[in-house]
Design an enzyme around this catalytic site. Structure first.
Site, PDB file in Angstrom:
ATOM      1  CD1 TRP A   1      40.671  34.283  65.900  1.00 28.88           C
ATOM      2  CD2 TRP A   1      41.709  32.551  64.981  1.00 28.88           C
ATOM      3  NE1 TRP A   1      40.292  33.158  66.583  1.00 28.88           N
ATOM      4  CE2 TRP A   1      40.920  32.080  66.047  1.00 28.88           C
ATOM      5  CE3 TRP A   1      42.467  31.625  64.264  1.00 28.88           C
ATOM      6  CZ2 TRP A   1      40.856  30.730  66.395  1.00 28.88           C
ATOM      7  CZ3 TRP A   1      42.422  30.276  64.612  1.00 28.88           C
ATOM      8  CH2 TRP A   1      41.611  29.844  65.669  1.00 28.88           C
TER       9      TRP A   1
ATOM     10  CB  SER B   1      44.696  36.260  58.437  1.00 24.68           C
ATOM     11  OG  SER B   1      43.936  35.092  58.601  1.00 24.68           O
ATOM     12  CG  MET B   2      39.758  38.332  61.762  1.00 26.71           C
ATOM     13  SD  MET B   2      39.535  37.829  63.475  1.00 26.71           S
ATOM     14  CE  MET B   2      38.020  38.746  63.826  1.00 26.71           C
TER      15      MET B   2
ATOM     16  CG  ASP C   1      46.659  30.491  53.139  1.00 38.07           C
ATOM     17  OD1 ASP C   1      46.210  29.701  53.998  1.00 38.07           O
ATOM     18  OD2 ASP C   1      46.665  31.722  53.305  1.00 38.07           O
TER      19      ASP C   1
ATOM     20  CG  HIS D   1      47.285  31.845  56.751  1.00 38.68           C
ATOM     21  ND1 HIS D   1      46.589  32.599  55.818  1.00 38.68           N
ATOM     22  CD2 HIS D   1      46.887  32.302  57.975  1.00 38.68           C
ATOM     23  CE1 HIS D   1      45.803  33.459  56.442  1.00 38.68           C
ATOM     24  NE2 HIS D   1      45.972  33.311  57.746  1.00 38.68           N
TER      25      HIS D   1
END
Length: 272
Positions: free
Chosen positions: A29, A95-96, A222, A251
């Site tokens: 995202w 991530s997402m 992160d 991240h």
């Protein structure tokens, strides 16, 4: 590039590069498949078939009003896999995107030989008794408020933390500009709704279904998806998984640690 139509008629923009055993890359995202640019080229050059796609509501895919829950998103992933005839695949979720990998293993699971979670939100971001290092709902609501007030400005600031600007591993201004451009291609509705999805979905019930060799990669610096709430918990829940921590890394590993990430992915892929 092919277009895959999902069960509810949403059209997804898909890239299908190279030949060989398939690797499916699911982006984070609020980006799109272009964020995998470096890895996609290198993996295809190394002899793999690399499939990536824009999540519904993002990039060049359709922008429906609904469907931003993980059940639907996992079914979208299944539509891509089935539509391209992909088998024996390695699923890589950033991530997402890690949530789609986990939920896919529960709802579908077929055709997968390996799973990789890079800076992933799995097994869950939200703070609770079992996840004391997680984030609060107030933080998620603040993100959504910032997006509603001035989405470009909010995201421009967000990406500085995303890439760890000011740290040794930061990125150039052109990369920041490119990333913001990707984010602004997304539907504002999808951008808002996915904050709820990645921030509040609990994947602990999906973890037992991740029954393939698994690699977990996460930066210890992160600040977007805290490692203690996600990667470290997931590694304990999957004791046979391999956890690789990038010391001090932020991240946005696909850009800040692009070469190292490719190397770790290739080493894992060649174990299958």
């Amino acid at each position: 590039m092919p277009v895959i139509t999902t069960g509810d008629g949403t059209k997804l923009h898909v890239k299908d590069w190279g030949q060989g055993r398939p690797v499916v890359l699911i982006h984070g995202w609020p980006l799109n498949a272009d964020s995998w640019e470096y890895q996609s080229v290198r993996l295809a050059e190394a002899g793999f078939r690399v499939v990536s796609y824009d999540r519904r509501g993002f990039g060049r895919s359709d922008q429906p009003w609904g469907g931003y829950d993980y059940d639907t998103l996992a079914d979208d992933l299944a539509a891509v896999i089935d539509g391209l005839g992909v088998t024996d695949a390695t699923l890589v979720g950033f991530s997402m995107g890690g949530g789609e990998v986990a939920r896919y293993m529960t709802r579908h699971g077929a055709g997968v030989s390996q799973a990789v979670f890079v800076g992933s939100v799995v097994p869950g971001m939200l703070k609770s008794e079992s996840n004391p290092d997680g984030i609060t709902r107030d933080l998620l609501e603040g993100i959504q408020a910032g997006l509603r007030k001035d989405r470009p400005a909010f995201l421009a600031d967000f990406f500085k933390q995303f890439y760890g600007q000011g740290m040794v591993s930061g990125v150039s201004q052109p990369v920041l500009d490119w990333t913001l451009g990707m984010a602004m291609m997304a539907s504002p509705r999808a951008t808002l709704e996915c904050v709820t999805a990645f921030g509040t979905t609990d994947f602990t019930g999906d973890v037992p279904n991740i029954n393939v060799p698994t690699l977990i990669i996460h930066g210890t610096g992160d600040k977007t998806v805290p490692s203690a709430a996600t990667a470290e918990r997931l590694a304990k829940m999957l004791p046979d998984a391999t956890l690789i921590e990038y010391s001090g890394a932020p991240h946005g590993l696909t850009a800040t640690h692009a070469d190292r990430l490719v190397g770790d992915l290739l080493e894992f892929l060649r174990q299958a």
